[in-house]
Design a protein around this motif. Structure first.
Motif, PDB file in Angstrom:
ATOM      1  N   ALA A   1      12.422   0.449   3.738  1.00 14.27           N
ATOM      2  CA  ALA A   1      12.418  -0.234   5.031  1.00 14.27           C
ATOM      3  C   ALA A   1      11.416  -1.387   5.051  1.00 14.27           C
ATOM      4  N   TYR A   2      10.342  -1.271   4.284  1.00 15.55           N
ATOM      5  CA  TYR A   2       9.279  -2.280   4.286  1.00 15.55           C
ATOM      6  C   TYR A   2       9.629  -3.506   3.459  1.00 15.55           C
TER       7      TYR A   2
ATOM      8  N   PRO B   1      14.324  -4.259  -2.221  1.00 17.21           N
ATOM      9  CA  PRO B   1      13.698  -3.192  -3.019  1.00 17.21           C
ATOM     10  C   PRO B   1      14.218  -3.177  -4.453  1.00 17.21           C
ATOM     11  N   PRO B   2      13.362  -2.785  -5.405  1.00 16.56           N
ATOM     12  CA  PRO B   2      13.792  -2.737  -6.810  1.00 16.56           C
ATOM     13  C   PRO B   2      14.778  -1.598  -7.041  1.00 16.56           C
ATOM     14  N   ASN B   3      15.545  -1.721  -8.107  1.00 15.27           N
ATOM     15  CA  ASN B   3      16.596  -0.734  -8.383  1.00 15.27           C
ATOM     16  C   ASN B   3      16.039   0.645  -8.720  1.00 15.27           C
TER      17      ASN B   3
ATOM     18  N   ALA C   1       9.814   6.827  -0.310  1.00 17.44           N
ATOM     19  CA  ALA C   1      10.824   5.888  -0.811  1.00 17.44           C
ATOM     20  C   ALA C   1      11.563   5.198   0.338  1.00 17.44           C
ATOM     21  N   LEU C   2      11.880   5.940   1.380  1.00 18.11           N
ATOM     22  CA  LEU C   2      12.546   5.318   2.531  1.00 18.11           C
ATOM     23  C   LEU C   2      11.623   4.358   3.275  1.00 18.11           C
TER      24      LEU C   2
ATOM     25  N   PRO D   1       0.809  -1.217   0.000  1.00 19.78           N
ATOM     26  CA  PRO D   1       0.000   0.000   0.000  1.00 19.78           C
ATOM     27  C   PRO D   1       0.845   1.271   0.000  1.00 19.78           C
ATOM     28  N   LEU D   2       2.109   1.144   0.357  1.00 18.67           N
ATOM     29  CA  LEU D   2       2.976   2.324   0.360  1.00 18.67           C
ATOM     30  C   LEU D   2       3.217   2.874  -1.037  1.00 18.67           C
TER      31      LEU D   2
END
Length: 151
Positions: free
Chosen positions: A112-113, A117-119, A107-108, A66-67
């Motif tokens: 963290a979630y 994470p993708p590039n 983005a942070l 959801p972020l």
């Protein structure tokens, strides 16, 4: 209301003339903010519709979080900041800085979630950092800073 906007633009133009600031850095920032708006809308849309797109494009790397909707919500703010820079709105600098802070925060939070994470998340963070430095250059800040005795 219209008179207030016209007076604000006149103030920005007058500050630019006083300090010898050219118009092209503000136009470049407006174009970069339009590019950022398109990127935020694209990333937000791809991740918001991930469940549908994964059936069509199985190789598509999405977040399913959801972020990612945060990027979709920031796209209109980026568009408003871009229009503000192109039309010399007095509050454009503040809106653009607020946008960069919020996009870095989203983005942070995604960083963290997610365990991996993708590039393109890193590219978005680097873009926001670049924009913060460019928005804080002398010519850009001076054009939007209120003069002596002005609010």
């Amino acid at each position: 209301m219209i008179e207030k906007r016209v007076n604000g633009r006149r103030m920005v133009r007058r500050r630019m003339r006083e300090l010898g600031v050219r118009r092209w850095p503000l136009t470049v920032i407006g174009a970069l903010l339009l590019l950022e708006s398109a990127g935020l809308a694209t990333v937000g849309t791809l991740n918001f519709t991930a469940h549908v797109l994964r059936e069509v494009l199985p190789a598509l790397e999405t977040w399913d979080t959801p972020l990612s909707v945060g990027f979709l919500l920031l796209a209109p703010l980026a568009f408003a900041a871009a229009v503000g820079f192109l039309l010399l709105w007095p509050a454009a600098w503040l809106v653009a800085m607020l946008l960069q802070g919020l996009s870095l925060t989203v983005a942070l939070a995604i960083y963290a979630y997610l365990p991996d994470p993708p590039n393109y998340l890193y590219a978005g963070m680097a873009y926001s950092i670049f924009m913060v430095f460019y928005l804080n250059s002398h010519g850009v800040r001076a054009a939007f800073r209120a003069g002596d005795g002005e609010p």
